[in-house]
Design a protein around this motif. Structure first.
Motif, PDB file in Angstrom:
ATOM      1  N   ILE A  29       0.882  -1.184   0.000  1.00  0.00           N
ATOM      2  CA  ILE A  29       0.000   0.000   0.000  1.00  0.00           C
ATOM      3  C   ILE A  29       0.909   1.220   0.000  1.00  0.00           C
ATOM      4  N   ILE A  30       0.876   1.963  -1.101  1.00  0.00           N
ATOM      5  CA  ILE A  30       1.815   3.081  -1.218  1.00  0.00           C
ATOM      6  C   ILE A  30       1.222   4.397  -0.726  1.00  0.00           C
ATOM      7  N   ALA A  31      -0.082   4.507  -0.738  1.00  0.00           N
ATOM      8  CA  ALA A  31      -0.678   5.798  -0.378  1.00  0.00           C
ATOM      9  C   ALA A  31      -2.168   5.666  -0.113  1.00  0.00           C
ATOM     10  N   GLY A  32      -2.712   6.708   0.481  1.00  0.00           N
ATOM     11  CA  GLY A  32      -4.151   6.788   0.703  1.00  0.00           C
ATOM     12  C   GLY A  32      -4.684   8.095   0.146  1.00  0.00           C
ATOM     13  N   VAL A  33      -5.920   8.032  -0.323  1.00  0.00           N
ATOM     14  CA  VAL A  33      -6.602   9.228  -0.828  1.00  0.00           C
ATOM     15  C   VAL A  33      -7.893   9.401  -0.038  1.00  0.00           C
ATOM     16  N   GLY A  34      -8.061  10.555   0.565  1.00  0.00           N
ATOM     17  CA  GLY A  34      -9.351  10.897   1.158  1.00  0.00           C
ATOM     18  C   GLY A  34     -10.073  11.817   0.195  1.00  0.00           C
ATOM     19  N   MET A  66      -1.984  11.081  -9.121  1.00  0.00           N
ATOM     20  CA  MET A  66      -2.489   9.726  -9.374  1.00  0.00           C
ATOM     21  C   MET A  66      -1.920   9.164 -10.674  1.00  0.00           C
ATOM     22  N   ALA A  67      -1.820  10.007 -11.707  1.00  0.00           N
ATOM     23  CA  ALA A  67      -1.278   9.539 -12.982  1.00  0.00           C
ATOM     24  C   ALA A  67       0.159   9.057 -12.787  1.00  0.00           C
ATOM     25  N   THR A 121     -13.753   9.104 -10.866  1.00  0.00           N
ATOM     26  CA  THR A 121     -13.795  10.213 -11.831  1.00  0.00           C
ATOM     27  C   THR A 121     -12.892  11.359 -11.375  1.00  0.00           C
ATOM     28  N   LEU A 122     -12.959  11.706 -10.095  1.00  0.00           N
ATOM     29  CA  LEU A 122     -12.170  12.842  -9.602  1.00  0.00           C
ATOM     30  C   LEU A 122     -10.671  12.594  -9.738  1.00  0.00           C
ATOM     31  N   LEU A 123     -10.243  11.361  -9.507  1.00  0.00           N
ATOM     32  CA  LEU A 123      -8.805  11.087  -9.487  1.00  0.00           C
ATOM     33  C   LEU A 123      -8.270  10.545 -10.813  1.00  0.00           C
ATOM     34  N   PHE A 124      -9.135   9.914 -11.625  1.00  0.00           N
ATOM     35  CA  PHE A 124      -8.662   9.320 -12.879  1.00  0.00           C
ATOM     36  C   PHE A 124      -9.250  10.007 -14.110  1.00  0.00           C
TER      37      PHE A 124
END
Lengths: 131, 279
Positions: free
Chosen positions: B4-9, B44-45, B132-135
């Motif tokens: 697990i490299i990261a978390g997104v809230g 994210m990209a 949608t917001l992140l990708f």
């Protein structure tokens, strides 16, 4: 002994708990059917006979008929299921929320654009009375 | 090994999805929000995860009231997009990862977190709006997604503390999977908002800022917030923030905050976005 419900002290709010879920079971089942386009059409074509498929109380039936959103919450509708009724009417979520607050949709949207409703005076029923 | 490299809230407000789907992102109402998510999208990209574990809640779409699982893990190969009342969102079908999901279930249950196994499930805005917001709007989602649906619709939701500990167990489970995989965990919903009753429209930026601050610095403080405090201070639907604690638990003790964005309003919601990298 009844469950402890500290959240009943929050003004202007109906927390969807197990008791409300039980009271609203058939009401929410009806609302859930509005996920299908064919059901939305059938409901709009003849609301009264569509509702006859479900074991609603007379009060629930009347609140659906009059789109009395707060009364529906009180009678056990969960807000996410209720939204499907607003969408079926071609209304937005914001419209439904504004109706619940007694504001016009425009005033509600303006309030949100200004940062929303402050919690001041809205934390408890006693705080609300003083406000 | 999988990591697990990261978390997104992130918030998952349905109106955000509708704004994208109806081409409204450049309108003055929406433009600041989408501009604010731009750096997160770029992050994210670059991060290019193989798998996303999406902690979200269903909004009476996959689960009617016959069964209300507290924690449900999506184990299917794909998850169709739900028609929530205005037609399904025009976004790609979500591809799952059944083998890894099965491993997570086994590991979590033996670790004493009793997950509900879901082999067929439609997904709603709670899951698709964060994607949608992140990708953005690709023809296919660029990674596999394992949905973890948390009941926050019928009171009581699981406590923040329980969610945090489940996150920690998910970290252990992921790290015991042999394949080399980069995993990002999403915690979605919130931030302060109330969308029902005469109190609808409530927001609390002070509460939200403290929450964002302590996600990296003092998550233990956040795990002690009782349910009533979320409801009273931040609105009836702010209880969704316990899902951010599930994400935070999965990141290990040390994290670095690499991005934060906060904006009011999206419809009736105070929108928050944070990216935390595991260190």
């Amino acid at each position: 002994m009844a469950a402890d419900k500290p959240y009943e002290d929050i003004p202007g709010t109906w927390i969807f708990d197990a008791e409300r879920a039980r009271a609203g079971y058939h009401l929410n089942r009806f609302l859930y059917t509005l996920m299908k386009e064919s059901n939305r059409k059938a409901f709009l074509a003849d609301e009264r006979s569509y509702l006859e498929q479900f074991k609603l109380t007379a009060a629930q039936r009347e609140a659906v008929r009059t789109r009395d959103w707060n009364r529906l919450l009180e009678l056990g509708a969960v807000v996410y299921a209720l939204a499907k009724l607003a969408f079926t009417d071609g209304r937005s979520y914001q419209y439904m929320a504004s109706q619940m607050t007694g504001m016009t949709e425009k005033d509600y949207v303006d309030m949100m654009l200004k940062g929303g409703r402050s919690p001041e005076g809205w934390r408890s029923k006693s705080e609300r009375e003083k406000h | 090994m999988a990591r697990i490299i990261a978390g997104v809230g992130t918030s998952h407000t349905p109106a955000i999805g509708a704004a994208v789907d109806n081409g409204k992102t450049d309108q003055p109402y929406w433009q600041p929000l989408f501009k604010g998510y731009e750096p997160a999208k770029q992050w994210m990209a670059k991060a290019a995860p193989d798998v996303v574990i999406m902690v979200y809640n269903d909004h009476v779409n996959a689960f009617d009231f016959k069964v209300i699982p507290t924690f449900a893990l999506g184990c299917a190969g794909e998850f169709p997009i739900a028609d929530e009342g205005w037609g399904p969102r025009p976004v790609p079908v979500v591809k799952g990862y059944p083998e890894l999901a099965a491993h997570l279930v086994q590991s979590l249950v033996l670790d004493e977190f009793d997950m509900t196994i879901v082999n067929e499930m439609q997904v709603d805005h709670g899951l698709t709006v964060p994607l949608t917001l992140l990708f953005g709007s690709p023809a296919q989602w660029p990674c596999r997604v394992i949905p973890l649906a948390v009941n926050v619709v019928q009171y009581p939701a699981p406590t923040g503390h329980r969610c945090y500990r489940l996150g920690q167990a998910i970290r252990r489970a992921v790290e015991s999977w042999q394949e080399e995989l980069k995993v990002v965990v999403f915690g979605t919903g919130g931030m302060s908002h109330q969308i029902q009753g005469p109190r609808a429209g409530l927001t609390n930026p002070v509460f939200d800022k403290a929450f964002l601050d302590d996600l990296s610095g003092d998550p233990e403080r956040l795990t002690r917030i009782p349910p009533i405090e979320y409801l009273r201070e931040a609105g009836a639907e702010a209880i969704e923030l316990v899902m951010w604690l599930l994400m935070r638990g999965a990141l290990g003790p040390r994290v670095e905050e690499v991005y934060r964005f906060y904006h009011i309003p999206a419809s009736s919601t105070a929108v928050g976005n944070i990216i935390l990298e595991s260190r």
